[in-house]
Design an enzyme around this catalytic site. Structure first.
Site, PDB file in Angstrom:
ATOM      1  CD  GLU A 105      36.384 111.483  47.573  1.00 54.45           C
ATOM      2  OE1 GLU A 105      36.891 111.005  46.525  1.00 54.45           O
ATOM      3  OE2 GLU A 105      36.832 111.256  48.712  1.00 54.45           O
TER       4      GLU A 105
ATOM      5  CG  ASP B 178      39.434 108.666  44.891  1.00 52.36           C
ATOM      6  OD1 ASP B 178      39.393 109.549  45.757  1.00 52.36           O
ATOM      7  OD2 ASP B 178      39.189 107.468  45.113  1.00 52.36           O
TER       8      ASP B 178
ATOM      9  CD  GLU C 136      38.253 109.018  51.192  1.00 55.37           C
ATOM     10  OE1 GLU C 136      37.060 108.738  51.063  1.00 55.37           O
ATOM     11  OE2 GLU C 136      39.134 108.459  50.505  1.00 55.37           O
ATOM     12  CD  GLU C 137      41.172 106.526  48.618  1.00 52.60           C
ATOM     13  OE1 GLU C 137      40.361 105.636  48.920  1.00 52.60           O
ATOM     14  OE2 GLU C 137      41.025 107.264  47.619  1.00 52.60           O
TER      15      GLU C 137
ATOM     16  CG  HIS D  74      40.282 103.130  44.531  1.00 58.23           C
ATOM     17  ND1 HIS D  74      39.713 102.668  45.686  1.00 58.23           N
ATOM     18  CD2 HIS D  74      40.332 104.474  44.654  1.00 58.23           C
ATOM     19  CE1 HIS D  74      39.416 103.707  46.479  1.00 58.23           C
ATOM     20  NE2 HIS D  74      39.779 104.804  45.857  1.00 58.23           N
TER      21      HIS D  74
ATOM     22  CG  HIS E 141      41.030 111.945  49.913  1.00 57.45           C
ATOM     23  ND1 HIS E 141      41.850 111.124  49.183  1.00 57.45           N
ATOM     24  CD2 HIS E 141      39.801 111.791  49.371  1.00 57.45           C
ATOM     25  CE1 HIS E 141      41.134 110.482  48.262  1.00 57.45           C
ATOM     26  NE2 HIS E 141      39.895 110.872  48.349  1.00 57.45           N
TER      27      HIS E 141
HETATM   28 ZN   LIG Z   1      38.463 109.734  47.309  1.00 55.11          ZN
END
Ligand SMILES: [Zn+2]
Length: 416
Positions: A195, A136, A170-171, A384, A107
């Site tokens: 990933e 990510d 995706e998130e 994140h 993603h």
């Molecule tokens: Zn990811």
């Protein structure tokens, strides 16, 4: 191979195979080293464009850039709108001269809002690159693009078709791209997912098991009354909910690695009113697909035993992302990756993670193909968060790994 046996082996968490020293394939290694700086340049460009899920302006900018890059590599590119999210899933196809079909997937959305890239743009410090989404999963996007550059440099086209799938949602669970992922993956021999590594302490690992997630809801309807004047006329929903939560305490199953944790409780409105409503939400993680039915049925049996007559109790279990369970095909790909890492005299772990990824949508439980392997992106941590990073010394090994995986998978004997 019996799946239960394999699951037991995988339950140990992480393992490696014995180290046997072998030399890298020099032409591949040289071409990979030449892509190190270009990969970091691509990563810088991608990280400095905000692309939070649903932020269409940024997603479109990245889409245009990725489309151009894929076309320059010789791919035909299609864009499929991600319904309800904004942005498109890009599907790029490269035709080769062989007969093995391989999909490379990741993603390009992040969890970061508009303005984050301006506040803390891509930067390199002490062997690490930092920035929103650097690991990510923009690192994974860069590994795909530059592995394809390496193959182009080497003139390698022994694959049948290479399909690159880059999704923008995706998130938020990939609800706008999962059908496409399931459909495209069905025709593949192998699906590699990019990933980053998820292990503690930036350990170098691929992922062989991801857990599925379900959302549990427990709702109690009681009857309101004055807590001072007529408490006996009420039916206390909070008391009933508490009773039910204690009864439902062990819906998990350690042997099957199923957990169900109650994480949110709400109920009542005023201190002097017997509450007529209370509810709780829970987070279920699992690897064994039959656990959905078991948990649902057990919970319904258990909740039939009520503390307070005339209250209504409802248990619900909503399905989220499925698991990528331990399976022989994934295990074989992990072992292949470990052998390739040995050519670099490096160790690669095969890890299980508690979270879920799109690799689960590419896995088809009723079919031996495609074989699916997760976490071929860069080695990093802090995802994140403001501290998200990737290890610069993982760029060359990871490019080498993907390039060699594609080469070996292309040359593999076709099974009947
Ligand atoms: Zn990811």
């Amino acid at each position: 191979m019996k799946r239960s046996m394999l699951a037991m082996g995988l339950a140990c968490g992480m393992f490696t195979v014995a180290t046997v020293h072998a030399a890298p394939q020099q032409d591949v290694y040289d071409a990979v080293e030449q892509q190190r700086q270009p990969l970091l340049d691509t990563l810088e460009t991608l990280v400095n464009i905000d692309s939070g899920t649903g932020y269409v302006a940024g997603l479109s900018e990245i889409e245009a850039l990725l489309t151009e890059r894929l076309e320059a590599l010789g791919a035909e590119v299609e864009a499929h709108p991600a319904e309800n999210f904004g942005g498109n899933t890009l599907v790029g196809r490269l035709q080769g001269n062989g007969d093995r079909n391989i999909m490379l997937m990741i993603h390009y959305d992040t969890v970061f809002g508009e303005g984050t890239a301006k506040d803390r743009p891509f930067r390199i410090e002490e062997g690490r690159a930092y920035g929103p989404g650097v690991g990510d999963a923009k690192g994974g996007v860069a590994v795909i693009l530059h592995s394809l550059e390496v193959l182009k440099t080497l003139g390698f086209d022994d694959y049948g078709q290479l399909t690159v799938v880059l999704n923008p949602d995706e998130e938020k669970g990939s609800l706008g791209s999962r059908d496409l992922i399931q459909q495209l993956s069905a025709d593949q021999d192998a699906v590699l997912v990019f990933e980053p590594t998820f292990s503690e302490g930036a350990t170098d690992a691929v992922t062989v098991v991801t857990k599925g997630i379900n959302y549990a809801f427990l709702e109690v309807k009681g009857r309101a009354s004055h807590a001072g004047g007529a408490p006996e006329q009420g039916r206390n929903a909070i008391m009933e909910l508490s009773h039910q939560l204690l009864q439902l305490g062990d819906l998990g199953d350690p042997d099957k690695e199923t957990t169900l944790n109650w994480t949110i409780v709400e109920g009542g409105s005023k201190r002097n009113v017997i509450p007529e409503h209370a509810q709780a939400e829970g987070d279920m993680r699992y690897v064994d697909s039959s656990e959905y039915e078991r948990v649902l049925n057990e919970a319904r049996d258990i909740t039939a035993n009520q503390l307070i007559d005339d209250t209504e109790v409802e248990f619900r279990l909503d399905k989220g992302r499925p698991p990528l369970p331990g399976n022989p095909q994934t295990q074989a790909l992990a072992e292949q990756a470990q052998k390739i890492y040995q050519e670099l005299d490096r160790e690669l772990l095969a890890a299980e993670i508690g979270g879920g990824t799109d690799a689960a949508y590419a896995y088809h439980a009723d079919s031996p193909t495609p074989a699916v392997l997760e976490s071929l992106g860069l080695v990093g941590g802090g995802y994140h968060s403001d501290e998200e990073y990737v290890q610069l010394d993982s760029v060359v090994p990871r490019l080498y790994l993907t390039t060699r995986m594609i080469m070996e998978l292309s040359d593999a004997e076709t099974e009947d």
